[in-house]
Structures are given as C-alpha cells and as structure tokens.
Design an enzyme around this catalytic site. Sequence first.
Site, short mmCIF file in Angstrom:
data_model
loop_
_atom_site.label_atom_id
_atom_site.label_comp_id
_atom_site.label_asym_id
_atom_site.label_seq_id
_atom_site.Cartn_x
_atom_site.Cartn_y
_atom_site.Cartn_z
N ARG A 91 -1.15 24.42 18.62
CA ARG A 91 -2.67 23.79 18.11
C ARG A 91 -2.24 22.91 16.87
O ARG A 91 -3.29 22.16 16.02
CB ARG A 91 -3.41 25.04 17.59
N ARG A 137 -2.40 34.75 11.40
CA ARG A 137 -2.27 33.21 11.45
C ARG A 137 -1.99 32.80 9.94
O ARG A 137 -1.13 31.94 9.68
CB ARG A 137 -3.55 32.57 11.92
N HIS A 166 -8.20 36.38 13.31
CA HIS A 166 -8.99 35.56 12.42
C HIS A 166 -10.03 36.32 11.77
O HIS A 166 -10.67 36.96 12.06
CB HIS A 166 -9.68 34.32 13.03
N CYS A 260 -16.72 29.96 15.28
CA CYS A 260 -15.36 29.38 15.25
C CYS A 260 -15.68 27.81 15.63
O CYS A 260 -14.62 26.92 15.29
CB CYS A 260 -14.59 29.97 16.64
N1 ARG Z 1 -7.98 29.94 21.09
C1 ARG Z 1 -8.21 29.94 19.64
C2 ARG Z 1 -7.07 30.46 18.72
O1 ARG Z 1 -6.57 31.54 19.42
C3 ARG Z 1 -9.40 30.40 19.41
C4 ARG Z 1 -9.89 29.96 17.84
C5 ARG Z 1 -11.10 30.67 17.18
N2 ARG Z 1 -11.42 30.49 16.07
C6 ARG Z 1 -11.97 31.24 15.17
N3 ARG Z 1 -12.29 30.45 13.90
N4 ARG Z 1 -11.67 32.28 15.07
O2 ARG Z 1 -6.56 29.81 18.08
#
Ligand code: ARG
Length: 267
Positions: A91, A137, A166, A260
């Site tokens: 990402r 994260r 998250h 999200c």
């Molecule tokens: N597939 C993404 C990840 O794992 C999903 C992100 C979801 N975003 C959020 N704000 N929770 O990073």
Amino acid sequence: MSMPARHYLMCRPDYFAVEYRINPWMDPTAGADRDLALRQWEALRSTYQELGHTVSVIEPVGGLPDMVFAANGALVVDGRVYGARFAHAERAGEATAYLRWFIDNGFTDVKVPSCTNEGEGDLIVLDDFVLAGTGFRTDVAAHREVQEFFGRPVVTLRLIDPRYYHLDTALFTLDGRDIAYLPQAFSPGSQAVLRRMFPDAVVASPADAAAFGLNAVSDGKNVIINCAAADLQLDLKRRGYEVIPVEMSELRKAGGGPKCCTLEIRK
Ligand code: ARG
C-alpha cells in the site's frame, strides 16, 4: 444534535481486488466482485450526498487495489494535512497519491510524516482530542507526531486482535464526544482507559464488530453503518440517531466498510 455538513474524500474502487493478504479478512483465492463493489461504493457516495454532505473524489491508481480505503490516506484537521506512511509495501504508493491530491487541491499546510501511520484508520478525531490506535499498523511515534502537528491531545490505545487491525474497525465516535466500541479489541489497560473516558459509551457485541458495524460514519445525527450489524443499529436508534444501513459485502472481503472508504476533510 447538530449536523453541520461534512466534506469527505473518496476513491472509486476501479482497481479494487483482493490480491494479497495483509489482514485476516483478506483471502486472495476467494477474491471479490469488483462490479458489485463499485455499485456498493456508488450507493455510499449517494447516501452522503443525499444527506447534504460534499464528496470529493481522488483518481484511483492502477496496481493499488486498496486505494479505495481513503480513510487511510491522511488525517486532515483545521485544513492541515498529515500524510500517511503505510505499514505494508503493498500500500506504500497510496501515500504520495493522497498527498498529491491535497497539494493539487490547494492545501498548503501538508506534512510528510516521519512515522508509520495509516491516517484516519488509526487516528479518530473527537472534539477535544484524538484517539490513536497502535499494535498493527500505526506506530506510537506517529501519535506523538500527530499531537505536535495538530496541537491536540492524543490518547494511545493498543489493539490486540488482528481482525481489528485498525482503530476504525473497533471504535467510532457518535458525535465528537462519545463513542461506540468493542472492548475485546483492546489491551486491558486500553480497555480501562476507554471505560474511564467514556462511561456511557455504546458497547458493541463481538458479532456486530465482526460484521464491521463499528466501521461506521456518524455526522452527529445520521450513522451510516454496515447493514449486517443488527443489534448495534437498534442501540443507536435508542440513542436517537438516524441509522442508515449500507451493504458493503465486497469491500468487506478486503477487511473494509463504509468508514474505511471515507476520509473526512475538516476545515
Ligand atoms: N485491505 C486494507 C488493509 O488491510 C483494508 C483497509 C481498511 N481501512 C480501514 N480504514 N480500516 O489495509
């Protein structure tokens, strides 16, 4: 309850796919239906617009299938932009795309972060402080950086369940003062902090959290929430909120929901 119009940034899921696995919900062998994801995303955008909110859109970038999750792109408060720095290489490219959008759209106070953080995914703004998630994260060092940059107190909360990687998967603010959350997603110390700070919070059930019911967007009056979170919808109605259920089955397969997909631009 006041409901000033909000300004949201969203990103069409034109390149959305489940191609890698960076959270336990993602199954690349099962994939997701992109056309259905697009229709569900369009419905979410229309919902905001019908409520009187403004939605801006950022151009999606090929090869960045998770860019639809705009919440992770930055944190914007007082018209000032704190950029993201993603934990996973898959990402990483999104961070510059989002920063560029803000620069191109006239935002002059834009900070390139020195610490790993995934924007509003882990940084939830309330009226008087910011709740900040860590554990999967976003680094605690970013919490300190956010506090210095915005001059707002930041409260660190430790996430312990990989399904709730998250903060915005386990907690949302109802009105800038109170919250709804899943206690079990947090360390014992962070649970105690939340109980102390929010004695009247809405406590969600594990089932509603697993249905991504806490990945909701509230404007203080209306709560846009994943349709599968049934009991939580009832609790919110009892508190006087207008509950607007949305179906997000496809983005859910990437571990995402309505929040999200939504980055709030706070002037
Ligand atoms: N597939 C993404 C990840 O794992 C999903 C992100 C979801 N975003 C959020 N704000 N929770 O990073």
